[in-house]
Write an enzyme that holds these catalytic residues in place. Structure first.
Site, PDB file in Angstrom:
ATOM      1  N   ASP A   7      48.068  13.453  31.217  1.00  0.00           N
ATOM      2  CA  ASP A   7      47.231  14.620  30.951  1.00  0.00           C
ATOM      3  C   ASP A   7      46.998  14.627  29.446  1.00  0.00           C
ATOM      4  OD1 ASP A   7      45.863  17.025  31.301  1.00  0.00           O
ATOM      5  OD2 ASP A   7      47.667  18.211  30.972  1.00  0.00           O
ATOM      6  N   GLU A  68      43.299  11.932  33.162  1.00  0.00           N
ATOM      7  CA  GLU A  68      42.349  12.989  33.523  1.00  0.00           C
ATOM      8  C   GLU A  68      40.999  12.703  32.880  1.00  0.00           C
ATOM      9  OE1 GLU A  68      43.556  17.198  33.663  1.00  0.00           O
ATOM     10  OE2 GLU A  68      41.755  17.590  32.491  1.00  0.00           O
ATOM     11  N   ASP A 141      51.348  20.907  31.297  1.00  0.00           N
ATOM     12  CA  ASP A 141      50.929  19.526  31.043  1.00  0.00           C
ATOM     13  C   ASP A 141      51.810  18.539  31.802  1.00  0.00           C
ATOM     14  OD1 ASP A 141      49.245  20.260  28.341  1.00  0.00           O
ATOM     15  OD2 ASP A 141      51.118  21.352  28.501  1.00  0.00           O
TER      16      ASP A 141
END
Lengths: 173, 173
Positions: A7, A68, A141
């Site tokens: 992330d 991501e 996260d």
């Protein structure tokens, strides 16, 4: 397969590794959040993230990295740092031949919760359920990185099955 | 000082090295534009840019790298790739200890043309004048990279002089 979910972010970058396959239980290998100081330059913050990722890649040897996919319509101030961190992460994996996949936030949410618009708490709850953890990983996260890895194990396997079926039926197409 | 200017981009990434100092003629060392195929994955395109940049850093050993500061208000489709390429470029320089500076497009335009809103053609014209080239470097990414290097030589020197003056007057502050 062992998938490292990332992330990306400059201030907090989530790393989460999950081992598993479709139809088998998932296992948490390791999860962490790398933090960098807002006092440091962007270049040196990106270096910290890259160095930490290199250590993960050396030590845990993932079969794939799932990052991501960043969109620019969100917070204008943070999105550039997020994009820069994602670029650094992709290159660190790709230059050692580790396959890199991008998944959108809604693909990840849909994969782990069945709802592409699930909120952070729902994603964290499902991650803890799927990995049989006593509580949701924190901060967000961390659970987002694990959700990315889970999403990739399930989606990657699905597309691999489709490719295998196409290859098996090659002459029939 | 030798400065490598980088105009980051996924499809075309401009590299331009200029040697010079305030009050002395500037000299073009080398300029090129790295192109990557839109058919390839983002990760492999970023790897191509990184590998080419590594070769430049090995071969030409800049004293500093100047990268265009990316903003997200522009073209939404290309800005993410631009940000990713800039992150990769910053890390490649910073991890070998080469100082990295960011300059905004308007700082660069103002430095080379005196007008922060100068258009591409004006910047290219001034770059060719300042480097005593027979014609403006093409494509625009090449002249933008050289303009970044020139901007850094002039602005960097200015801020270094200010720092030196502050240091010299240290006890008087």
């Amino acid at each position: 397969m062992r998938v490292l979910g990332i992330d990306p972010g400059l201030t907090r970058c989530g790393f989460g590794m999950v081992e598993g396959a479709v139809g088998r239980p998932l296992r948490l290998v390791e999860v962490d959040v790398v933090r960098t100081s807002t006092d440091a330059s962007v270049a040196s913050r990106l270096c910290v993230i890259e160095a930490e990722l290199e250590r993960w890649l050396d030590r845990l040897v993932p079969d794939a990295v799932a990052v991501e996919r960043v969109f620019s319509q969100h917070n204008v101030r943070t999105v550039m740092g997020t994009a820069q961190a994602s670029g650094v992460a992709m290159v660190a994996a790709a230059r050692r031949g580790v396959p890199v996949a991008l998944h959108t936030p809604s693909e990840v949410k849909a994969a782990v919760s069945g709802n592409g618009r699930a909120d952070k708490a729902q994603v964290a709850f499902m991650v803890s359920r799927l990995l049989r953890l006593s509580e949701p990983p924190r901060p967000a996260d961390a659970s987002d990185a694990l959700a990315l890895a889970i999403c990739h194990i399930w989606r990657g396997s699905a597309s691999a099955r489709v490719e295998a079926a196409i290859a098996a039926n090659g002459s029939a197409r």
